[in-house]
Design a protein around this motif. Structure first.
Motif, PDB file in Angstrom:
ATOM      1  N   GLU A 186       0.984  -1.095  -0.006  1.00  0.00           N
ATOM      2  CA  GLU A 186      -0.363   0.062   0.020  1.00  0.00           C
ATOM      3  C   GLU A 186       0.984   1.484  -0.278  1.00  0.00           C
ATOM      4  OE1 GLU A 186      -3.413   0.666  -0.881  1.00  0.00           O
ATOM      5  OE2 GLU A 186      -3.931   2.016  -0.150  1.00  0.00           O
ATOM      6  N   ARG A 187       2.017   1.097   0.742  1.00  0.00           N
ATOM      7  CA  ARG A 187       2.958   2.666   1.033  1.00  0.00           C
ATOM      8  C   ARG A 187       3.743   2.550  -0.797  1.00  0.00           C
ATOM      9  NH1 ARG A 187       7.426   4.523  -0.195  1.00  0.00           N
ATOM     10  NH2 ARG A 187       7.887   6.102   1.565  1.00  0.00           N
ATOM     11  N   SER A 188       4.213   1.818  -1.337  1.00  0.00           N
ATOM     12  CA  SER A 188       4.187   1.613  -2.362  1.00  0.00           C
ATOM     13  C   SER A 188       3.056   2.803  -3.312  1.00  0.00           C
ATOM     14  CB  SER A 188       5.086   0.338  -3.319  1.00  0.00           C
ATOM     15  OG  SER A 188       5.983   0.184  -2.223  1.00  0.00           O
ATOM     16  N   ARG A 189       2.000   2.017  -3.472  1.00  0.00           N
ATOM     17  CA  ARG A 189       1.706   2.335  -4.460  1.00  0.00           C
ATOM     18  C   ARG A 189       0.573   3.387  -4.378  1.00  0.00           C
ATOM     19  NH1 ARG A 189      -3.501   3.962  -4.552  1.00  0.00           N
ATOM     20  NH2 ARG A 189      -4.413   3.712  -2.946  1.00  0.00           N
TER      21      ARG A 189
ATOM     22  N   ALA B 193       3.348   5.956  -3.429  1.00  0.00           N
ATOM     23  CA  ALA B 193       4.362   6.621  -3.606  1.00  0.00           C
ATOM     24  C   ALA B 193       4.089   5.900  -5.310  1.00  0.00           C
ATOM     25  CB  ALA B 193       5.826   5.389  -2.839  1.00  0.00           C
ATOM     26  N   GLN B 194       3.697   5.064  -5.618  1.00  0.00           N
ATOM     27  CA  GLN B 194       4.004   5.875  -6.768  1.00  0.00           C
ATOM     28  C   GLN B 194       2.948   6.495  -7.916  1.00  0.00           C
ATOM     29  OE1 GLN B 194       5.823   3.583  -8.602  1.00  0.00           O
ATOM     30  NE2 GLN B 194       7.174   2.451  -7.136  1.00  0.00           N
ATOM     31  N   SER B 195       2.038   6.846  -7.013  1.00  0.00           N
ATOM     32  CA  SER B 195       1.011   7.713  -7.409  1.00  0.00           C
ATOM     33  C   SER B 195       0.815   9.249  -8.537  1.00  0.00           C
ATOM     34  CB  SER B 195      -0.551   7.508  -6.098  1.00  0.00           C
ATOM     35  OG  SER B 195      -0.927   8.224  -6.655  1.00  0.00           O
ATOM     36  N   PHE B 196       0.534   9.248  -9.600  1.00  0.00           N
ATOM     37  CA  PHE B 196       0.716  10.419  -9.817  1.00  0.00           C
ATOM     38  C   PHE B 196       0.529  11.759  -8.684  1.00  0.00           C
ATOM     39  CE2 PHE B 196       0.105  14.270 -13.230  1.00  0.00           C
ATOM     40  CZ  PHE B 196       0.886  14.284 -13.653  1.00  0.00           C
ATOM     41  N   ASP B 197      -0.682  11.286  -7.863  1.00  0.00           N
ATOM     42  CA  ASP B 197      -0.733  11.970  -7.055  1.00  0.00           C
ATOM     43  C   ASP B 197       0.375  13.127  -6.367  1.00  0.00           C
ATOM     44  OD1 ASP B 197      -3.319  11.941  -8.114  1.00  0.00           O
ATOM     45  OD2 ASP B 197      -3.726  10.819  -5.854  1.00  0.00           O
ATOM     46  N   TYR B 198       1.403  12.032  -6.087  1.00  0.00           N
ATOM     47  CA  TYR B 198       2.172  12.064  -5.196  1.00  0.00           C
ATOM     48  C   TYR B 198       3.558  13.778  -5.893  1.00  0.00           C
ATOM     49  CZ  TYR B 198       7.555  11.596  -3.192  1.00  0.00           C
ATOM     50  OH  TYR B 198       8.503  11.564  -2.617  1.00  0.00           O
ATOM     51  N   ASN B 199       3.148  13.790  -6.626  1.00  0.00           N
ATOM     52  CA  ASN B 199       4.058  14.755  -7.266  1.00  0.00           C
ATOM     53  C   ASN B 199       3.244  15.888  -8.533  1.00  0.00           C
ATOM     54  OD1 ASN B 199       4.375  14.116 -10.095  1.00  0.00           O
ATOM     55  ND2 ASN B 199       6.809  13.606  -9.171  1.00  0.00           N
ATOM     56  N   TYR B 200       2.281  15.647  -8.156  1.00  0.00           N
ATOM     57  CA  TYR B 200       1.605  16.550  -9.852  1.00  0.00           C
ATOM     58  C   TYR B 200       1.196  18.201  -8.628  1.00  0.00           C
ATOM     59  CZ  TYR B 200      -3.745  16.517  -7.848  1.00  0.00           C
ATOM     60  OH  TYR B 200      -4.415  16.638  -7.029  1.00  0.00           O
ATOM     61  N   GLY B 201       1.225  18.467  -7.748  1.00  0.00           N
ATOM     62  CA  GLY B 201       0.967  19.593  -6.968  1.00  0.00           C
ATOM     63  C   GLY B 201       2.456  20.452  -7.198  1.00  0.00           C
TER      64      GLY B 201
ATOM     65  N   THR C 217      16.305  -1.714 -14.883  1.00  0.00           N
ATOM     66  CA  THR C 217      17.298  -0.879 -14.305  1.00  0.00           C
ATOM     67  C   THR C 217      16.105  -0.509 -13.213  1.00  0.00           C
ATOM     68  OG1 THR C 217      18.090   0.470 -15.380  1.00  0.00           O
ATOM     69  CG2 THR C 217      18.450   1.766 -13.469  1.00  0.00           C
ATOM     70  N   PRO C 218      15.556  -1.198 -11.813  1.00  0.00           N
ATOM     71  CA  PRO C 218      14.926  -1.204 -10.947  1.00  0.00           C
ATOM     72  C   PRO C 218      14.387   0.469 -10.773  1.00  0.00           C
ATOM     73  CG  PRO C 218      16.206  -2.360 -10.188  1.00  0.00           C
ATOM     74  CD  PRO C 218      16.903  -2.059 -11.416  1.00  0.00           C
ATOM     75  N   ILE C 219      15.113   1.377 -10.905  1.00  0.00           N
ATOM     76  CA  ILE C 219      14.859   2.544 -10.113  1.00  0.00           C
ATOM     77  C   ILE C 219      15.566   3.387 -11.135  1.00  0.00           C
ATOM     78  CG2 ILE C 219      14.631   4.232  -8.406  1.00  0.00           C
ATOM     79  CD1 ILE C 219      15.906   2.817  -6.308  1.00  0.00           C
ATOM     80  N   PRO C 220      14.598   3.614 -11.955  1.00  0.00           N
ATOM     81  CA  PRO C 220      15.337   4.418 -13.563  1.00  0.00           C
ATOM     82  C   PRO C 220      15.985   5.775 -13.571  1.00  0.00           C
ATOM     83  CG  PRO C 220      13.063   3.852 -13.674  1.00  0.00           C
ATOM     84  CD  PRO C 220      13.291   2.620 -12.736  1.00  0.00           C
TER      85      PRO C 220
ATOM     86  N   VAL D 203       7.822 -16.012 -21.681  1.00  0.00           N
ATOM     87  CA  VAL D 203       7.401 -15.146 -20.490  1.00  0.00           C
ATOM     88  C   VAL D 203       7.105 -13.504 -20.734  1.00  0.00           C
ATOM     89  CG1 VAL D 203       7.862 -17.172 -18.489  1.00  0.00           C
ATOM     90  CG2 VAL D 203       9.190 -14.884 -18.998  1.00  0.00           C
ATOM     91  N   ASP D 204       6.331 -12.979 -20.883  1.00  0.00           N
ATOM     92  CA  ASP D 204       5.700 -11.820 -20.765  1.00  0.00           C
ATOM     93  C   ASP D 204       6.998 -10.320 -20.238  1.00  0.00           C
ATOM     94  OD1 ASP D 204       4.615  -8.750 -21.452  1.00  0.00           O
ATOM     95  OD2 ASP D 204       2.768  -9.676 -21.220  1.00  0.00           O
ATOM     96  N   THR D 205       7.466 -10.032 -20.741  1.00  0.00           N
ATOM     97  CA  THR D 205       8.640  -9.155 -20.575  1.00  0.00           C
ATOM     98  C   THR D 205       8.314  -7.784 -19.851  1.00  0.00           C
ATOM     99  OG1 THR D 205      10.038  -9.338 -21.948  1.00  0.00           O
ATOM    100  CG2 THR D 205      10.426 -10.443 -19.829  1.00  0.00           C
ATOM    101  N   SER D 206       6.574  -7.327 -20.190  1.00  0.00           N
ATOM    102  CA  SER D 206       6.252  -6.174 -20.313  1.00  0.00           C
ATOM    103  C   SER D 206       6.534  -5.496 -19.091  1.00  0.00           C
ATOM    104  CB  SER D 206       4.619  -5.921 -20.622  1.00  0.00           C
ATOM    105  OG  SER D 206       4.242  -6.163 -21.531  1.00  0.00           O
ATOM    106  N   GLU D 207       6.643  -3.805 -19.370  1.00  0.00           N
ATOM    107  CA  GLU D 207       7.719  -3.148 -18.501  1.00  0.00           C
ATOM    108  C   GLU D 207       6.209  -2.948 -17.473  1.00  0.00           C
ATOM    109  OE1 GLU D 207       9.770   0.019 -20.097  1.00  0.00           O
ATOM    110  OE2 GLU D 207      12.279  -2.124 -19.564  1.00  0.00           O
ATOM    111  N   LYS D 208       6.136  -2.340 -16.118  1.00  0.00           N
ATOM    112  CA  LYS D 208       5.285  -1.273 -15.646  1.00  0.00           C
ATOM    113  C   LYS D 208       6.003  -0.279 -15.064  1.00  0.00           C
ATOM    114  CE  LYS D 208       1.379  -1.536 -12.906  1.00  0.00           C
ATOM    115  NZ  LYS D 208       1.124  -1.106 -11.501  1.00  0.00           N
ATOM    116  N   GLY D 209       5.934   1.000 -15.620  1.00  0.00           N
ATOM    117  CA  GLY D 209       6.574   1.990 -15.197  1.00  0.00           C
ATOM    118  C   GLY D 209       5.615   2.882 -14.221  1.00  0.00           C
ATOM    119  N   GLY D 210       6.343   3.270 -12.582  1.00  0.00           N
ATOM    120  CA  GLY D 210       5.858   4.275 -11.700  1.00  0.00           C
ATOM    121  C   GLY D 210       6.393   5.100 -11.518  1.00  0.00           C
ATOM    122  N   GLN D 211       5.984   5.821 -10.597  1.00  0.00           N
ATOM    123  CA  GLN D 211       7.065   7.151 -10.162  1.00  0.00           C
ATOM    124  C   GLN D 211       8.288   7.056 -10.065  1.00  0.00           C
ATOM    125  OE1 GLN D 211       7.393  10.775  -9.218  1.00  0.00           O
ATOM    126  NE2 GLN D 211       5.241  10.395  -9.456  1.00  0.00           N
ATOM    127  N   PHE D 212       8.846   5.846  -9.145  1.00  0.00           N
ATOM    128  CA  PHE D 212      10.359   5.947  -8.995  1.00  0.00           C
ATOM    129  C   PHE D 212      10.701   4.299  -9.513  1.00  0.00           C
ATOM    130  CE2 PHE D 212       8.869   7.542  -5.044  1.00  0.00           C
ATOM    131  CZ  PHE D 212       9.298   8.706  -5.237  1.00  0.00           C
TER     132      PHE D 212
END
Ligand code: HEM
Length: 379
Positions: A84-87, A89-97, A239-242, A353-362
């Protein structure tokens, strides 16, 4: 804070103290996989078992505590809190302000959710883990034996070097920084190995040629360059934290033709440095060999050592990741154990196996947790 964390977490002594335990937790994964018929035919979502293994590795180092199984209520609670913490932190809400100040008032709901989660999560770490260590330390009197990392940290607090809040901050920090990053990297490595059986075979060949029947341990990892190159290639391509974490320059700086005003938020695109076709041959291909063959074209001398600025998955300099000393051997060992015991394959009927990526904030993680078939290889 970084200084206080170094002694209990980030030294060679810690690595040597715990590497047998890491291997034991990894061997338990191998045994579980060997005892499960479904794994050999249909396959399983391997992330779940590796998550338990990594939590146990980190919680044994931190608290001298471990979880019984994936159904352990404390394990379920810890992973729920952390995801839940990661979710959030990954949210766009985190920094749109940051970009649209007019929208800042709408952030209040999000910030309240963050505060609420933070207080419940810290209470969980405190009540179930930190307080237990305080009780044990208290019962043993002044000359208590230090059994785990948090004992060191509590000691620093007793000596007045840090506050009670800092103790919890360190626990929270390790939960975020250590576990998920290493788990994403393992998932990427396994997915790429499934899709590149020849790389699996090369690792197996290297282990048998170099170690001649001995098992891979932390102390002989340095004899296995191809295995290390596989870890490096995983962290390059995925790169895990791109974007690393944002930094700030205290003074005005010059970068090429640009002037960076002081106190600028500086974001480094480590993924692009590691995947730029100007610097890497076929950068979108998974080829561990490149770390043994290609030149480190941008190597430069920094603080007495040489740094290849194309490759910074752990950042660089004073605020770079101190966990590299644990993450690299843990990744090397887990890959070695899985590859020496199993042929890892995609489920029947699926070539890859599917290696599609899911990028988040971090983070950059795999979009779909892979189902992997583990066929035991002849000893
Ligand atoms: C593959 C695994 C890992 C990757 C890719 C990774 C990557 C990173 C990166 C990119 C940073 C920020 C560096 C910067 O911006 O310059 C960082 C910071 C940090 N990492 Fe890691 N990390 C990993 C594993 C770990 C582990 C296992 C631990 C601890 C046991 C850890 C502890 C930390 C801490 C404490 C920081 C903050 C350092 C500071 O602010 O001074 N990391 N990591």
């Amino acid at each position: 804070m970084r200084r206080i964390m170094t002694l209990p977490f980030f030294t060679n002594k810690v690595v040597h103290q715990y590497s047998d335990m890491w291997e034991h937790e990894m061997d338990l994964v191998v045994v579980d996989l060997k005892n499960n018929e479904k794994v050999k035919n249909e396959g399983i979502v391997i992330r779940k078992r590796l998550q338990l293994m990594l939590y146990n590795i980190m919680y044994r180092m931190m608290f001298d505590a471990k979880f019984e199984s994936q159904d352990d209520p404390l394990f379920i609670e810890a992973t729920n809190f952390n995801s839940e913490r990661s979710r959030l932190a990954q949210s766009f809400d985190y920094n749109y302000g940051d970009f649209i100040p007019l929208l800042r008032p709408f952030l209040r709901g999000y910030l309240n959710n963050c505060k609420d989660l933070q207080s419940r999560r810290l209470a969980f770490f405190n009540n179930y883990y930190v307080e237990k260590r305080r009780t044990i330390i208290g019962e043993n009197g002044e000359k208590h034996k230090i059994c785990c990392a948090i004992d060191h940290i509590i000691d620093a607090q007793i000596k007045g070097e840090i506050s009670e809040e800092n103790v919890l901050y360190i626990v929270e920090n390790i939960n975020v920084a250590a576990i998920e990053t290493t788990l994403w990297s393992m998932e990427w490595a396994i997915a790429e190995l499934v899709n590149h059986p020849t790389v699996q075979q090369k690792i197996r060949d290297e282990i048998s040629t170099v170690l001649k029947g001995k098992s891979v341990t932390e102390s002989n990892l340095h004899e296995l360059p191809y295995l290390q190159a596989t870890v490096n290639e995983t962290l390059r391509l995925h790169t895990p934290i791109p974007l690393l974490v944002p930094h700030m320059n205290l003074d005005e700086a010059k970068l090429g033709d640009y002037t960076i005003p002081k106190e600028t938020k500086v974001v480094v695109n480590a993924w692009w440095l590691a995947n730029n076709p100007a610097w890497w041959k076929n950068p979108n291909k998974f080829q561990p060999e490149r770390f043994l063959e290609e030149d480190g074209g941008t190597e430069a001398a920094v603080a007495g050592g040489k740094v290849d600025f194309r490759y910074l998955p752990f950042g660089m300099g004073r605020r770079s990741c101190p966990g590299i000393i644990l993450a690299l051997p843990i990744l090397g060992l887990v890959i070695a154990k899985l590859v020496s015991n199993f042929e890892m394959q995609a489920p029947p009927g699926e070539g890859k196996v599917d290696t599609s990526e899911k990028g988040g904030q971090f983070s950059l993680h795999i979009a779909k947790h892979s189902t992997v078939v583990f066929k035991p290889v002849a000893a």
